[in-house]
Design an enzyme around this catalytic site. Sequence first.
Site, PDB file in Angstrom:
ATOM      1  N   HIS A   1      -4.797  29.936  22.497  1.00  0.00           N
ATOM      2  CA  HIS A   1      -5.243  29.265  21.372  1.00  0.00           C
ATOM      3  C   HIS A   1      -5.131  27.781  21.545  1.00  0.00           C
ATOM      4  O   HIS A   1      -5.931  27.069  21.183  1.00  0.00           O
ATOM      5  CB  HIS A   1      -4.523  29.836  20.074  1.00  0.00           C
ATOM      6  CG  HIS A   1      -4.725  29.280  18.816  1.00  0.00           C
ATOM      7  ND1 HIS A   1      -6.031  29.199  18.259  1.00  0.00           N
ATOM      8  CD2 HIS A   1      -3.926  28.331  18.155  1.00  0.00           C
ATOM      9  CE1 HIS A   1      -5.807  28.116  17.195  1.00  0.00           C
ATOM     10  NE2 HIS A   1      -4.789  28.156  17.231  1.00  0.00           N
TER      11      HIS A   1
ATOM     12  N   GLU B   1       5.254  25.405  13.606  1.00  0.00           N
ATOM     13  CA  GLU B   1       4.986  26.441  12.520  1.00  0.00           C
ATOM     14  C   GLU B   1       5.446  27.963  13.103  1.00  0.00           C
ATOM     15  O   GLU B   1       6.029  28.500  12.546  1.00  0.00           O
ATOM     16  CB  GLU B   1       3.590  26.463  12.357  1.00  0.00           C
ATOM     17  CG  GLU B   1       3.070  27.643  11.257  1.00  0.00           C
ATOM     18  CD  GLU B   1       3.413  27.321   9.705  1.00  0.00           C
ATOM     19  OE1 GLU B   1       4.030  25.945   9.512  1.00  0.00           O
ATOM     20  OE2 GLU B   1       3.325  28.037   8.932  1.00  0.00           O
ATOM     21  N   ASP B   2       5.141  28.126  14.392  1.00  0.00           N
ATOM     22  CA  ASP B   2       5.115  29.581  14.887  1.00  0.00           C
ATOM     23  C   ASP B   2       6.381  29.693  15.997  1.00  0.00           C
ATOM     24  O   ASP B   2       6.423  30.774  16.731  1.00  0.00           O
ATOM     25  CB  ASP B   2       3.997  29.939  15.527  1.00  0.00           C
ATOM     26  CG  ASP B   2       2.877  29.965  14.638  1.00  0.00           C
ATOM     27  OD1 ASP B   2       3.324  30.096  13.417  1.00  0.00           O
ATOM     28  OD2 ASP B   2       1.545  29.554  14.881  1.00  0.00           O
TER      29      ASP B   2
ATOM     30  N   HIS C   1      -0.032  22.002  18.470  1.00  0.00           N
ATOM     31  CA  HIS C   1      -0.176  22.063  16.903  1.00  0.00           C
ATOM     32  C   HIS C   1       0.469  23.083  16.159  1.00  0.00           C
ATOM     33  O   HIS C   1       0.920  22.952  15.163  1.00  0.00           O
ATOM     34  CB  HIS C   1      -1.676  21.818  16.545  1.00  0.00           C
ATOM     35  CG  HIS C   1      -2.196  23.288  16.751  1.00  0.00           C
ATOM     36  ND1 HIS C   1      -2.721  23.541  17.863  1.00  0.00           N
ATOM     37  CD2 HIS C   1      -2.605  24.066  15.713  1.00  0.00           C
ATOM     38  CE1 HIS C   1      -3.439  24.619  17.673  1.00  0.00           C
ATOM     39  NE2 HIS C   1      -3.432  25.220  16.250  1.00  0.00           N
TER      40      HIS C   1
HETATM   41 MN    MN Z   1      -3.443  26.940  15.192  1.00  0.00          MN
END
Ligand code: MN
Length: 492
Positions: free
Chosen positions: A49, A77-78, A73
């Site tokens: 991704h 967040e992940d 990016h």
């Molecule tokens: Mn993304």
Amino acid sequence: MVVTIEDIFNNIKCELTPRRKELIINAYEFAKKAHAGQKRRSGEDYIQHSLQTALILARIGMRSKTISCGLLHDVPEDTDVTLEEIRKIFGEEITFIVSGVTKLGKLKLRGEQKEEYLENLRKMFLAMSSDIRVIIIKLADRLHNMRTLEFNPPEKQQRIARETMDVLVPIANRLGIGEIKSELEDLAFKFLDRENYLLTKKMRERETKHFIKYAEKATIEIKKKLLREGVQVQNIFGRTKGVFRLFEKLKRHDMDIKKIYDIIGIRVIVPDVPDCYRTLGIIHKKYHPLVGRIKDYISLPKPNGYQSIHTTIFGPEGKILEVQIRTQLMEDEAEFGIASHWIYSEKKFDFRVSLFGKKVKVPEKELLWIRQLRDWQRSLGEDNEEFMESLRIDFLKNHIFAFTPKGDIINLPENATPIDFAYRVHSDIGNRAIGAKANGKIVPIDYEIHNGDVIEIITSKNPKKPSRDWLNFVKTSGARGNIKKFFKEIDL
Ligand code: MN
């Protein structure tokens, strides 16, 4: 399709210096390590991704820093990696952009929303991303997510497709990134209205079945003619209209595909503006134009900055055909929009409109939004703070936006306080408010909220007790009205 880092290098449009290459490789290795073991719902490794997002960015002409941000990016967040660690390795600018993308990811669209709310969300997107590159990365990220949306549960498909159509497509359009806009639009359409999507697609296929062969013949014929008249044709190719655009047009024409003349078309790229008009003349001399179908967006560009000449002719074999004539610069601007700025900024390209070799000065007030944006960004160089201010002044005009801890957006007037915020969320929250936090820190209840603050209202379970003093500082009529109402009921 598995993407590799080599694909990104092969598609990059800026000169790939050793430093730039090193930066991209570092970002890639860093992201790959951070996402190690993670899978997408499609079953692919998560890093795919990140790579796909970066590849889209490379294709639309973004440069090494933005591509690196595309690779990074989803890291904060992940994964367990923090922004601090990214800052240590990649520095302030990249961290700032990546954190901007993360913030945008937290914006949510709730259920059925009114047009006003959508407009707020669009403004929010623009306002929250103090660097335009944040939005461009978000668009690339969403494009890959839309390409793989089928792997998600149905409710999520609907929510993401809706948000894409209502918020991201208009932003891509406003930024003039036609390439991303039309793919996003068609993908969203597919999920939101599958029946009409399939119907339109089928109609388009039937209509364009023989087109590929015909386009080949027609382009050869037109190109020969132009070359003979001394026009240097840089490129000429056939194109078909996007499914969603075609459906919108069909609705306005009784769903009768025979009434639509621009399903298929030919695009001619020539060196400069005088060549565009000469090409138009040569084509009209050879093929009859349809009356009232000539559009000169070169002297009168569309509001998003789009420039081109369109004409519909009875082409070779008498078939109706739309021809679009433009320069390579116009083509890049139409497909890549604001992103094309990065391609040309290296070559010190002049963006002003030129007609027949003469530079035309566009009057200040008639400057197009897109050109303003580009000019600001260009004249301010890397200093994005001032750019941000200009954007804010233009878009927000005395409005600020704050978040609830869950990521919902609350639209407030300038200088609003947590009490205004509380009453905007719910009158009961306002009446029970005893304190507030801004971005995790305790603040006074008359604190002046800043754009983008996350506001948390501390409430008492009981009893409800607003204060009359609040009337001295609240800024919204909603808060004022609710406080007065509370005391009126008590006084009774
Ligand atoms: Mn993304």
